[in-house]
Motif scaffolding. Structure first.
Motif, PDB file in Angstrom:
ATOM      1  N   PRO A  91      46.671  37.049  36.182  1.00 35.03           N
ATOM      2  CA  PRO A  91      46.071  38.079  35.325  1.00 35.03           C
ATOM      3  C   PRO A  91      45.055  38.943  36.062  1.00 35.03           C
ATOM      4  CG  PRO A  91      46.229  36.016  34.122  1.00 35.03           C
ATOM      5  CD  PRO A  91      46.614  35.715  35.546  1.00 35.03           C
ATOM      6  N   SER A  92      44.358  38.382  37.045  1.00 33.00           N
ATOM      7  CA  SER A  92      43.370  39.163  37.798  1.00 33.00           C
ATOM      8  C   SER A  92      44.023  40.153  38.755  1.00 33.00           C
ATOM      9  CB  SER A  92      42.444  38.229  38.582  1.00 33.00           C
ATOM     10  OG  SER A  92      43.174  37.470  39.528  1.00 33.00           O
ATOM     11  N   LEU A 435      41.105  44.637  45.682  1.00 35.29           N
ATOM     12  CA  LEU A 435      39.848  44.099  46.179  1.00 35.29           C
ATOM     13  C   LEU A 435      39.802  42.590  45.972  1.00 35.29           C
ATOM     14  CD1 LEU A 435      37.232  46.686  44.844  1.00 35.29           C
ATOM     15  CD2 LEU A 435      37.937  46.360  47.223  1.00 35.29           C
ATOM     16  N   PRO A 436      39.086  41.854  46.814  1.00 30.67           N
ATOM     17  CA  PRO A 436      38.920  40.413  46.559  1.00 30.67           C
ATOM     18  C   PRO A 436      38.133  40.197  45.272  1.00 30.67           C
ATOM     19  CG  PRO A 436      37.483  41.140  48.355  1.00 30.67           C
ATOM     20  CD  PRO A 436      38.394  42.286  48.044  1.00 30.67           C
ATOM     21  N   ASP A 437      38.261  38.996  44.690  1.00 36.99           N
ATOM     22  CA  ASP A 437      37.532  38.668  43.469  1.00 36.99           C
ATOM     23  C   ASP A 437      36.037  38.822  43.722  1.00 36.99           C
ATOM     24  OD1 ASP A 437      39.940  38.031  42.265  1.00 36.99           O
ATOM     25  OD2 ASP A 437      39.791  35.911  42.817  1.00 36.99           O
ATOM     26  N   ILE A 438      35.388  39.647  42.905  1.00 34.90           N
ATOM     27  CA  ILE A 438      33.986  39.972  43.141  1.00 34.90           C
ATOM     28  C   ILE A 438      33.102  38.738  43.051  1.00 34.90           C
ATOM     29  CG2 ILE A 438      32.026  41.310  42.303  1.00 34.90           C
ATOM     30  CD1 ILE A 438      34.215  42.909  43.771  1.00 34.90           C
ATOM     31  N   GLU A 449      32.785  37.738  53.509  1.00 31.93           N
ATOM     32  CA  GLU A 449      33.789  38.138  54.502  1.00 31.93           C
ATOM     33  C   GLU A 449      35.222  38.022  53.980  1.00 31.93           C
ATOM     34  OE1 GLU A 449      32.820  39.466  57.351  1.00 31.93           O
ATOM     35  OE2 GLU A 449      30.751  39.172  56.680  1.00 31.93           O
ATOM     36  N   LEU A 450      35.404  37.757  52.700  1.00 38.23           N
ATOM     37  CA  LEU A 450      36.765  37.675  52.160  1.00 38.23           C
ATOM     38  C   LEU A 450      37.504  38.998  52.329  1.00 38.23           C
ATOM     39  CD1 LEU A 450      36.563  35.686  48.781  1.00 38.23           C
ATOM     40  CD2 LEU A 450      37.576  34.941  50.945  1.00 38.23           C
ATOM     41  N   ASP A 451      38.795  38.908  52.643  1.00 39.45           N
ATOM     42  CA  ASP A 451      39.647  40.090  52.753  1.00 39.45           C
ATOM     43  C   ASP A 451      40.316  40.392  51.419  1.00 39.45           C
ATOM     44  OD1 ASP A 451      39.078  40.360  55.462  1.00 39.45           O
ATOM     45  OD2 ASP A 451      40.734  39.030  56.047  1.00 39.45           O
TER      46      ASP A 451
END
Length: 679
Positions: A91-92, A435-438, A449-451
């Motif tokens: 879902p995200s 975008l990565p999960d905020i 540093e998550l991609d």
């Protein structure tokens, strides 16, 4: 990051009648992918016929977005409601757009949408292989179009049911301008038996779940070719309760004892200029701002997590016809978004990959922080009508954000070929990112540093148009997903809390048989067979995705009995949800004289098959000389007690050698009566 409050407050929300929440690509067969949206009606103040069909789906309570789960490839997190998962994605991974602009959220926390049915013009679901105009999504894109205000004398429509009340007013302001306004509020909180709920589950309700929403649109026409539109919309959700010692949540985690509350609010403002030029050219420019506040506290005054998202954005899209065979579109968008939080909570470090989140208890976090992310994307697409029966879409998108400092270039391709009369072959392919999960990228509670997560989509389908408005189609798809988050071992402090070490894949086939409205009735049958999995790249452990649902069937029918009465039904059957079996109990290492489950192989078991029948009766009527309708909805008409989860029964478990399990069941039969009246 895992917040026990959001999980444990779910019992507060479950008594609200859950139903499907949104719709699909209504301009074309939902099982066939498109890159360009074609064939919209020229009167944008009138709802399209296909959108009206989705609104009238039984079980949707007339909500324009709640019918999404009756379409191929879409499943829910809960009992017919909750956030949608599209073709094996999370879902995200989805993105929601309203009139082309980003939406703060489009679903209330209690399984209904935030939109009045009177303002929907059209909406579409692109579930795989969507075109380059859509960015920051690797799952599905929900594209909602709100209609323009009508140049008419002012009129007001009032809606009232046991679940919700609303008012909608619309009319002409000047010779060249018009507006509408909608406001709605839930009523279920006034009918909730708080004492009975406390007896059953140890939860003392303080504020039964309630919600509000509004929409406003003012449009000024500058001649025949220009439209200037000012719009605003917003919503709120609230639920509060006290969790006592008798509640399962406190037996599992004593820290949870005390008052708890969830409160979400969202507001959006937008200014839009549209220009329709000669020879098919069109320009669309928008600027806007939205703000979303999510405030939660639990455990009395011990824990809280408040997060605010504020986005300033600008969008531009331009299309023109080149020669006799090319329709070129190009555009871009820019966002400057502030994410801020203020929190004090125990950080449970886990993701969708981890079925045992309550065993991954981290440190106490008492912090606040703010980050700003600037992102931009540009795209170009050429719809090339090579021959009368063959069309090709060639597009590319570039996306950049300054937080991860990544630049992506995504080629996208789609093809449609009518190789025999009434037989059409379609295919699409493309790469995507989001975008990565905020909440996993904040300092102190995540990894800065998550991609970005990435995905590749491939689809292939065939469709045949038959006589008497019948058609059928079969679509296959394959998705890859990479750089998804993995929670690290909490015993190894040298590693960040999350890394990009999960990959996934999803594949399946959708069969869609449709009958358009003729002889007073229309309907469809959608059957989806699929598989979705995730793999830990550090250990090569592969698991079924927690929302993997191998087989889903949806049958929808609407029949006009006579000039006054319409009857409809929707039947849903699907494989039971994947669960991780509980094979024992163990001492709770954080709380004396408490226990926690011991889990078996992740997602290796399934709940029983889920089935549900919804019915809807609608009658046109006149009251005091004003036109209106009566509506009777019967949700779960067969009173099927579907098992939605299976947990450790803390109350009946007396020792590690004699543990008991309890099944959670969804809603029983729920009748809902409502009426609308237009003044």
């Amino acid at each position: 990051m895992y917040l026990p409050s959001r999980r444990a407050l779910m019992p507060l929300l479950l008594f609200v009648p859950a139903a499907p929440v949104f719709a699909a690509d209504t301009g074309v067969d939902p099982a066939v992918e498109e890159t360009l949206v074609q064939g919209r009606t020229s009167d944008y103040s009138v709802i399209t016929e296909n959108a009206q069909k989705i609104i009238d789906v039984p079980g949707s309570l007339g909500d324009p977005l709640m019918a999404v789960f009756s379409l191929p490839g879409v499943i829910s997190e809960g009992d017919g409601g909750g956030a949608p998962a599209v073709r094996g994605s999370s879902p995200s991974d989805n993105r929601y757009l309203v009139d082309g602009a980003p939406a703060g959220y489009v679903f209330h926390a209690f399984s209904t949408s935030i939109f009045n049915e009177n303002i929907i013009q059209d909406f579409q679901l692109f579930s795989a292989g969507f075109g380059p105009q859509y960015s920051n999504a690797i799952g599905g894109v929900f594209d909602i179009k709100l209609r323009d205000p009508r140049q008419q004398d002012f009129s007001t429509k009032v809606d009232l049911s046991l679940l919700r009340a609303g008012v909608f007013s619309e009319g002409q302001v000047t010779e060249n301008s018009a507006l509408y306004f909608s406001g709605r509020a839930s009523l279920i909180q006034y009918f909730f038996d708080e004492d009975e709920a406390e007896k059953e589950d140890g939860i003392r309700v303080q504020d039964a779940p309630e919600d509000t929403d509004y929409q406003f649109k003012y449009q000024y026409r500058l001649g025949d070719n220009h439209k200037l539109t000012l719009s605003a919309n917003g919503a709120s959700d609230l639920a509060a309760a006290e969790f006592t010692e008798l509640s399962t949540e406190v037996m599992e985690e004593p820290d949870f004892a005390g008052n708890a509350k969830i409160e979400n609010t969202f507001n959006n403002q937008n200014l839009r200029w549209q220009y329709a030029g000669e020879q098919g050219s069109a320009l669309d420019v928008q600027v806007g701002h939205y703000e979303n506040n999510q405030d939660t506290f639990w455990g009395g005054d011990k824990y809280f997590f408040d997060m605010t998202t504020a986005d300033n954005y600008a969008l531009i899209n331009f299309s023109l016809i080149v020669g006799s065979n090319h329709n070129v579109t190009l555009g871009g968008e820019y966002h400057s978004t502030d994410y801020s939080y203020d929190a004090r909570f125990i950080n449970y470090v886990c993701t969708e990959f981890d079925p045992d989140c309550e065993l991954r208890r981290g440190e106490l976090v008492d912090a606040d922080d703010k980050i700003r992310i600037k992102e931009s994307s540009v795209y170009v697409n050429d719809h090339w009508q090579m021959t009368e029966g063959f069309a090709l879409d060639l597009g590319v998108q570039s996306h950049y954000n300054d937080y991860t400092e990544e630049t992506f270039t995504h080629p996208r391709l789609a093809m449609s070929w009518e190789f025999i009369d009434n037989w059409t072959l379609t295919s699409s392919a493309g790469s995507y990112n989001r975008l990565p999960d905020i909440d996993k990228t904040f300092p102190d509670i995540g990894n800065t540093e998550l991609d970005s997560a990435t995905s590749d989509h491939f689809t292939l389908g065939i469709k045949q148009e038959l006589a008497n408005e019948w058609s059928w189609s079969v679509t296959t798809y394959y998705k890859t997903m990479d750089d998804l988050p993995l929670a690290s071992d909490l015993n190894d402090s040298s590693k960040p809390l999350y890394t990009n070490n999960v990959e996934g894949e999803a594949y399946g086939v959708d069969l869609f048989i449709s009958k358009e409205r003729t002889d007073r009735w229309y309907g469809w049958l959608a059957i989806s067979a699929s598989h979705s999995s995730r793999t830990n790249k550090l250990t090569d452990i592969e698991r079924d995705y927690y929302l993997d649902t191998p087989l889903v069937l949806n049958w929808v029918m609407n029949y006009q009995l006579n000039d006054l009465w319409t009857f409809g039904g929707r039947f849903t059957a699907q494989s039971g949800r994947a669960i991780t079996p509980i094979v024992g109990v163990q001492k709770n290492p954080w709380f004396e004289n408490r226990i926690l489950p011991v889990y078996g192989e992740a997602y290796s078991d399934r709940l029983p098959v889920y089935t549900r029948l919804d019915l809807r009766f609608q009658r046109e009527m006149t009251l005091w000389g004003y036109p209106g309708t009566y509506n009777i909805d019967i949700l779960n008409a067969l009173n099927r007690r579907n098992i939605t989860d299976r947990n450790l029964d803390y109350k009946r478990t007396t020792s590690p050698h004699d543990f008991k399990l309890e099944d959670e069941v969804g809603m029983g039969i729920i009748p809902a009566v409502g009426m609308s009246l237009t003044f």
